[in-house]
Design a protein around this motif. Structure first.
Motif, short mmCIF file in Angstrom:
data_model
loop_
_atom_site.label_atom_id
_atom_site.label_comp_id
_atom_site.label_asym_id
_atom_site.label_seq_id
_atom_site.Cartn_x
_atom_site.Cartn_y
_atom_site.Cartn_z
N UNK A 17 0.84 -1.20 0.00
CA UNK A 17 0.00 0.00 0.00
C UNK A 17 0.87 1.24 0.00
N UNK A 18 1.87 1.26 0.87
CA UNK A 18 2.77 2.41 0.95
C UNK A 18 3.54 2.65 -0.34
N UNK A 22 -0.55 -1.84 -6.33
CA UNK A 22 -1.93 -2.28 -6.20
C UNK A 22 -2.07 -3.79 -6.36
N UNK A 23 -1.41 -4.36 -7.34
CA UNK A 23 -1.52 -5.80 -7.57
C UNK A 23 -0.94 -6.59 -6.39
N UNK A 28 -1.64 -9.88 -1.45
CA UNK A 28 -1.35 -10.09 -0.02
C UNK A 28 -2.64 -10.09 0.81
N UNK A 29 -3.55 -9.19 0.47
CA UNK A 29 -4.82 -9.14 1.19
C UNK A 29 -5.61 -10.43 0.96
N UNK A 30 -5.61 -10.93 -0.25
CA UNK A 30 -6.31 -12.20 -0.54
C UNK A 30 -5.67 -13.36 0.22
N UNK A 31 -4.34 -13.37 0.31
CA UNK A 31 -3.66 -14.42 1.08
C UNK A 31 -4.06 -14.34 2.56
N UNK A 66 -10.64 -6.77 5.67
CA UNK A 66 -9.80 -7.12 4.52
C UNK A 66 -10.56 -6.98 3.21
N UNK A 67 -11.82 -7.42 3.20
CA UNK A 67 -12.63 -7.27 1.99
C UNK A 67 -12.82 -5.79 1.64
N UNK A 68 -13.12 -4.98 2.64
CA UNK A 68 -13.28 -3.54 2.40
C UNK A 68 -11.98 -2.92 1.90
N UNK A 69 -10.86 -3.34 2.49
CA UNK A 69 -9.56 -2.80 2.09
C UNK A 69 -9.23 -3.17 0.65
N UNK A 70 -9.61 -4.36 0.25
CA UNK A 70 -9.30 -4.79 -1.11
C UNK A 70 -10.19 -4.09 -2.14
N UNK A 71 -11.38 -3.70 -1.74
CA UNK A 71 -12.29 -2.99 -2.65
C UNK A 71 -11.92 -1.52 -2.78
N UNK A 72 -11.40 -0.95 -1.73
CA UNK A 72 -11.10 0.49 -1.74
C UNK A 72 -9.70 0.74 -2.27
N UNK A 73 -9.43 1.97 -2.51
CA UNK A 73 -8.10 2.36 -3.01
C UNK A 73 -7.31 2.99 -1.85
N UNK A 74 -6.77 2.13 -1.01
CA UNK A 74 -6.01 2.61 0.14
C UNK A 74 -4.73 3.28 -0.34
N UNK A 75 -4.39 4.38 0.28
CA UNK A 75 -3.16 5.07 -0.11
C UNK A 75 -2.13 5.14 1.02
#
Length: 82
Positions: A17-18, A22-23, A28-31, A66-75
Motif C-alpha cells: 500500500x505504501x 496495487x496488484x 497479499x490481502x487475498x492471502x 480485509x474485503x473492504x480494504x481490497x475494494x477500496x483504493x487505500x493510499x
C-alpha cells in the motif's frame, strides 16, 4: 504458525500500500483472507466455548476489514485496519 504467517502477510500488504503496488496489495490481502478463513473454520465451538465464539467474532471483523480494504483504493499503510 499460521497466525504468524498471517501477520507477516498483513505487513507485506501494508508495504505494498505504501509503495502504491496495487496488484501486490491485492494479492497479499487475498492471502491474508484465506489464512483468516482457515483459522475461522478450524474453531471448535464445543471445546472452545466462549473463547471460540470471541475468536470467531474477531476473525469475522478482520475478514470484513480485509474485503473492504481490497475494494477500496487505500493510499496509506495505516488505512489497513487489521
Amino acid at each position: 504458525m499460521l497466525f504468524d504467517k498471517l501477520l507477516l502477510t498483513v505487513r507485506r500488504a501494508r508495504v505494498a500500500i505504501g509503495g502504491g503496488a496495487v496488484e501486490e496489495r491485492s494479492g497479499q490481502i487475498l492471502r491474508a483472507h484465506d489464512m483468516l478463513t482457515e483459522l475461522r473454520v478450524s474453531l471448535d465451538f464445543e471445546a472452545g466455548g466462549e473463547l471460540a465464539r470471541q475468536l470467531d467474532a474477531l476473525y469475522d471483523f478482520a475478514l470484513r476489514e480485509l474485503l473492504d480494504a481490497n475494494r477500496s483504493r487505500l493510499s496509506r499503510p495505516e488505512d489497513l485496519k487489521v
